[in-house]
Scaffold this active site. Structure first.
Site, PDB file in Angstrom:
ATOM      1  N   ALA A  10      -3.289  30.148  28.785  1.00 42.06           N
ATOM      2  CA  ALA A  10      -2.274  29.524  27.925  1.00 42.06           C
ATOM      3  C   ALA A  10      -0.858  29.695  28.442  1.00 42.06           C
ATOM      4  CB  ALA A  10      -2.380  30.088  26.507  1.00 42.06           C
ATOM      5  N   LYS A  11      -0.630  30.631  29.348  1.00 40.64           N
ATOM      6  CA  LYS A  11       0.706  30.829  29.912  1.00 40.64           C
ATOM      7  C   LYS A  11       1.015  29.819  31.012  1.00 40.64           C
ATOM      8  CE  LYS A  11       3.532  34.317  32.300  1.00 40.64           C
ATOM      9  NZ  LYS A  11       3.495  35.638  32.970  1.00 40.64           N
ATOM     10  N   GLY A  12      -0.010  29.241  31.616  1.00 45.40           N
ATOM     11  CA  GLY A  12       0.177  28.315  32.736  1.00 45.40           C
ATOM     12  C   GLY A  12       0.725  26.967  32.300  1.00 45.40           C
ATOM     13  N   THR A  99     -10.274  23.129  34.444  1.00 45.75           N
ATOM     14  CA  THR A  99     -10.182  23.789  35.741  1.00 45.75           C
ATOM     15  C   THR A  99     -11.164  23.134  36.706  1.00 45.75           C
ATOM     16  OG1 THR A  99      -9.739  25.859  34.567  1.00 45.75           O
ATOM     17  CG2 THR A  99     -10.301  26.019  36.913  1.00 45.75           C
ATOM     18  N   PRO A 125     -12.839  16.577  35.284  1.00 46.82           N
ATOM     19  CA  PRO A 125     -11.956  16.668  36.443  1.00 46.82           C
ATOM     20  C   PRO A 125     -10.541  16.180  36.146  1.00 46.82           C
ATOM     21  CG  PRO A 125     -14.047  15.656  37.041  1.00 46.82           C
ATOM     22  CD  PRO A 125     -14.019  15.751  35.548  1.00 46.82           C
ATOM     23  N   HIS A 154      -1.336  15.908  45.163  1.00 41.14           N
ATOM     24  CA  HIS A 154      -1.045  16.879  44.112  1.00 41.14           C
ATOM     25  C   HIS A 154       0.054  17.836  44.553  1.00 41.14           C
ATOM     26  CE1 HIS A 154      -4.888  15.496  42.481  1.00 41.14           C
ATOM     27  NE2 HIS A 154      -4.561  16.072  41.338  1.00 41.14           N
ATOM     28  N   HIS A 155       0.555  18.593  43.586  1.00 36.55           N
ATOM     29  CA  HIS A 155       1.554  19.631  43.848  1.00 36.55           C
ATOM     30  C   HIS A 155       1.002  20.669  44.824  1.00 36.55           C
ATOM     31  CE1 HIS A 155      -0.731  22.341  41.170  1.00 36.55           C
ATOM     32  NE2 HIS A 155      -0.936  21.237  40.449  1.00 36.55           N
ATOM     33  N   LYS A 158      -1.781  23.626  44.006  1.00 36.47           N
ATOM     34  CA  LYS A 158      -3.180  23.354  43.650  1.00 36.47           C
ATOM     35  C   LYS A 158      -4.100  24.118  44.597  1.00 36.47           C
ATOM     36  CE  LYS A 158      -6.396  19.577  42.618  1.00 36.47           C
ATOM     37  NZ  LYS A 158      -6.802  20.208  41.353  1.00 36.47           N
TER      38      LYS A 158
END
Length: 266
Positions: A10-12, A99, A125, A154-155, A158
């Site tokens: 939940a912090k991500g 995930t 996904p 993607h960033h 990842k």
């Protein structure tokens, strides 16, 4: 009665967006957040929305036992997600998994475990509705234009490549495309990996750069023409309608499904 939800990770970035989405929906109730480094601190204070009266817990099994959730949402890492799903199923809590990094063998093992416990789950996904449509359109196109390449971007934080979305897209294309190796039969890579990673004969290319979120294009070619199907997630709020849908759909499932497309029409 509201659906009781715990958010693992939940912090991500994805986890905190999920918390915000749940807080805005009266049909959902966040009962705790899970983070291995946080305990007995307010989730809202940690993610910057102010106190919400919901604690972080640093142990998933304790969260499953103490807070009696209906659904576990997981946005963590490829290294931990499989164990998280196993724990949730054993405690009869329905997993909603964003995930990526699970192998096909992992998914089949988890599906068998869910069948054994007669409990539903969703591994997705990608939760963006537009991305699901992109995959469906790509599968439609592949029936008529089987020469195809996938470029996913993607960033740079990842952890897995290719992305789960790219792999799922490739699997859907392969269902309707006769397997064959694309390109010139004598093609030679002057630099290893230049042609990407091949899935049943067609390439997938992964780009990782700061400034990107989640982007994918599927390029088809045939004589005298090309077709490009592209989806872009500009920010992480794009995934939240799909996460919301998954939480509400999963409580009605009796098996674990792979792909949000499996529940969109139900």
């Amino acid at each position: 009665m509201a659906i009781r939800v715990i958010v693992v990770g939940a912090k991500g970035k994805m986890g905190s967006e999920t918390v915000k989405m749940i807080q805005k929906d009266d049909e959902l109730q966040l009962v705790c957040g899970v983070d291995s480094k946080l305990n007995n601190v307010d989730v809202g204070e940690v993610i910057g929305i102010g106190p919400i009266g919901v604690p972080f817990v640093n142990d998933l099994e304790r969260a499953l036992l103490d807070f009696n959730p209906d659904v576990m949402v997981d946005f963590t890492t490829p290294q931990s997600v499989k164990q998280h799903v196993q724990l949730a199923i054993h405690h009869r809590v329905r997993p909603v998994i964003g995930t990526t990094g699970l192998t096909q063998a992992d998914i089949e093992e988890l599906q068998a475990l869910a069948d054994q416990h007669k409990i539903g789950g969703i591994i997705a996904p990608n939760f963006a509705i537009g991305a699901i449509l992109m995959m469906k359109f790509a599968q439609m196109a592949a029936r008529y234009m089987p020469e195809v390449e996938i470029i996913e971007m993607h960033h740079d934080q990842k952890l897995d490549a290719p992305s789960g979305t790219a792999i799922k897209t490739a699997e859907m294309i392969a269902e309707v495309r006769e397997e064959h190796r694309q390109g010139h039969p004598e093609e030679k890579e002057e630099l290893q990996g230049a042609r990407g990673a091949f899935y049943q004969g067609f390439p997938i290319h992964s780009v990782r750069l700061p400034g990107l979120v989640a982007h994918q294009q599927v390029i088809f070619g045939s004589e005298g023409q090309t077709l490009t199907i592209r989806h872009d997630s500009i920010n992480r709020t794009s995934f939240m309608p799909g996460v919301n849908m998954a939480i509400k759909k999963v409580v009605k499932l009796e098996c674990l499904v792979y792909g949000l497309d499996k529940v969109m029409n139900e």
